[in-house]
Write a protein that holds these residues in place. Sequence first.
Motif, PDB file in Angstrom:
ATOM      1  N   LYS A  10       0.830  -1.208   0.000  1.00 11.66           N
ATOM      2  CA  LYS A  10       0.000   0.000   0.000  1.00 11.66           C
ATOM      3  C   LYS A  10       0.866   1.259   0.000  1.00 11.66           C
ATOM      4  O   LYS A  10       0.544   2.236  -0.680  1.00 11.66           O
ATOM      5  CB  LYS A  10      -0.938   0.005   1.211  1.00 11.66           C
ATOM      6  CG  LYS A  10      -2.048  -1.017   1.125  1.00 11.66           C
ATOM      7  CD  LYS A  10      -2.901  -0.983   2.376  1.00 11.66           C
ATOM      8  CE  LYS A  10      -4.013  -1.993   2.332  1.00 11.66           C
ATOM      9  NZ  LYS A  10      -4.807  -1.978   3.573  1.00 11.66           N
ATOM     10  N   SER A  11       1.964   1.223   0.726  1.00 12.97           N
ATOM     11  CA  SER A  11       2.874   2.379   0.752  1.00 12.97           C
ATOM     12  C   SER A  11       3.494   2.604  -0.618  1.00 12.97           C
ATOM     13  O   SER A  11       3.618   3.744  -1.077  1.00 12.97           O
ATOM     14  CB  SER A  11       3.967   2.167   1.798  1.00 12.97           C
ATOM     15  OG  SER A  11       3.414   2.158   3.097  1.00 12.97           O
ATOM     16  N   ARG A  12       3.890   1.510  -1.304  1.00 13.86           N
ATOM     17  CA  ARG A  12       4.438   1.635  -2.657  1.00 13.86           C
ATOM     18  C   ARG A  12       3.393   2.195  -3.611  1.00 13.86           C
ATOM     19  O   ARG A  12       3.683   3.055  -4.451  1.00 13.86           O
ATOM     20  CB  ARG A  12       4.948   0.285  -3.159  1.00 13.86           C
ATOM     21  CG  ARG A  12       6.291  -0.119  -2.578  1.00 13.86           C
ATOM     22  CD  ARG A  12       6.882  -1.313  -3.289  1.00 13.86           C
ATOM     23  NE  ARG A  12       6.026  -2.493  -3.268  1.00 13.86           N
ATOM     24  CZ  ARG A  12       5.960  -3.381  -2.292  1.00 13.86           C
ATOM     25  NH1 ARG A  12       6.723  -3.233  -1.217  1.00 13.86           N
ATOM     26  NH2 ARG A  12       5.153  -4.416  -2.355  1.00 13.86           N
ATOM     27  N   GLN A  13       2.142   1.708  -3.480  1.00 15.38           N
ATOM     28  CA  GLN A  13       1.065   2.210  -4.329  1.00 15.38           C
ATOM     29  C   GLN A  13       0.831   3.698  -4.069  1.00 15.38           C
ATOM     30  O   GLN A  13       0.603   4.470  -4.998  1.00 15.38           O
ATOM     31  CB  GLN A  13      -0.230   1.432  -4.105  1.00 15.38           C
ATOM     32  CG  GLN A  13      -1.348   1.923  -4.996  1.00 15.38           C
ATOM     33  CD  GLN A  13      -2.648   1.168  -4.785  1.00 15.38           C
ATOM     34  OE1 GLN A  13      -2.678   0.098  -4.210  1.00 15.38           O
ATOM     35  NE2 GLN A  13      -3.734   1.744  -5.261  1.00 15.38           N
ATOM     36  N   ASN A  14       0.890   4.119  -2.812  1.00 14.08           N
ATOM     37  CA  ASN A  14       0.710   5.532  -2.477  1.00 14.08           C
ATOM     38  C   ASN A  14       1.789   6.394  -3.142  1.00 14.08           C
ATOM     39  O   ASN A  14       1.488   7.453  -3.689  1.00 14.08           O
ATOM     40  CB  ASN A  14       0.742   5.741  -0.962  1.00 14.08           C
ATOM     41  CG  ASN A  14      -0.558   5.354  -0.295  1.00 14.08           C
ATOM     42  OD1 ASN A  14      -1.508   4.942  -0.947  1.00 14.08           O
ATOM     43  ND2 ASN A  14      -0.596   5.472   1.014  1.00 14.08           N
ATOM     44  N   MET A  15       3.044   5.926  -3.095  1.00 13.75           N
ATOM     45  CA  MET A  15       4.131   6.695  -3.713  1.00 13.75           C
ATOM     46  C   MET A  15       3.945   6.762  -5.231  1.00 13.75           C
ATOM     47  O   MET A  15       4.137   7.826  -5.836  1.00 13.75           O
ATOM     48  CB  MET A  15       5.490   6.068  -3.384  1.00 13.75           C
ATOM     49  CG  MET A  15       5.909   6.277  -1.943  1.00 13.75           C
ATOM     50  SD  MET A  15       6.020   8.010  -1.457  1.00 13.75           S
ATOM     51  CE  MET A  15       7.297   8.590  -2.536  1.00 13.75           C
ATOM     52  N   ALA A  16       3.544   5.653  -5.844  1.00  8.30           N
ATOM     53  CA  ALA A  16       3.317   5.640  -7.292  1.00  8.30           C
ATOM     54  C   ALA A  16       2.164   6.570  -7.656  1.00  8.30           C
ATOM     55  O   ALA A  16       2.220   7.292  -8.658  1.00  8.30           O
ATOM     56  CB  ALA A  16       3.030   4.218  -7.769  1.00  8.30           C
TER      57      ALA A  16
END
Length: 91
Positions: free
Chosen positions: A35-41
């Motif tokens: 979820k954190s990676r998706q937020n950054m993307a």
Amino acid sequence: VTTDALAVPFSMGRNLLCIHSKKHIDADPETKPAKSRQNMAAMNGMLRGMKEGGMAIWVAPSGGRDRRNVESGKIPISPFDQKTVDMFRLM
């Protein structure tokens, strides 16, 4: 908006960016890194879109959909989250 049965018909065929709420990102520790990676993307995609222009952005003023209180069964209205709006000042 991509998994909610009520929202799916309105979101199909749209270029949507989903940012997981910081209030609930820790709810499932196993999915937090993804979820954190998706937020950054999503934030990078939003920044690119803002630079290109022609993009409409809608921000949930309380940081996302309000959730039912398990104990009371009621849905409390979340307070306005200024940090959600301030995020755009950093961009």
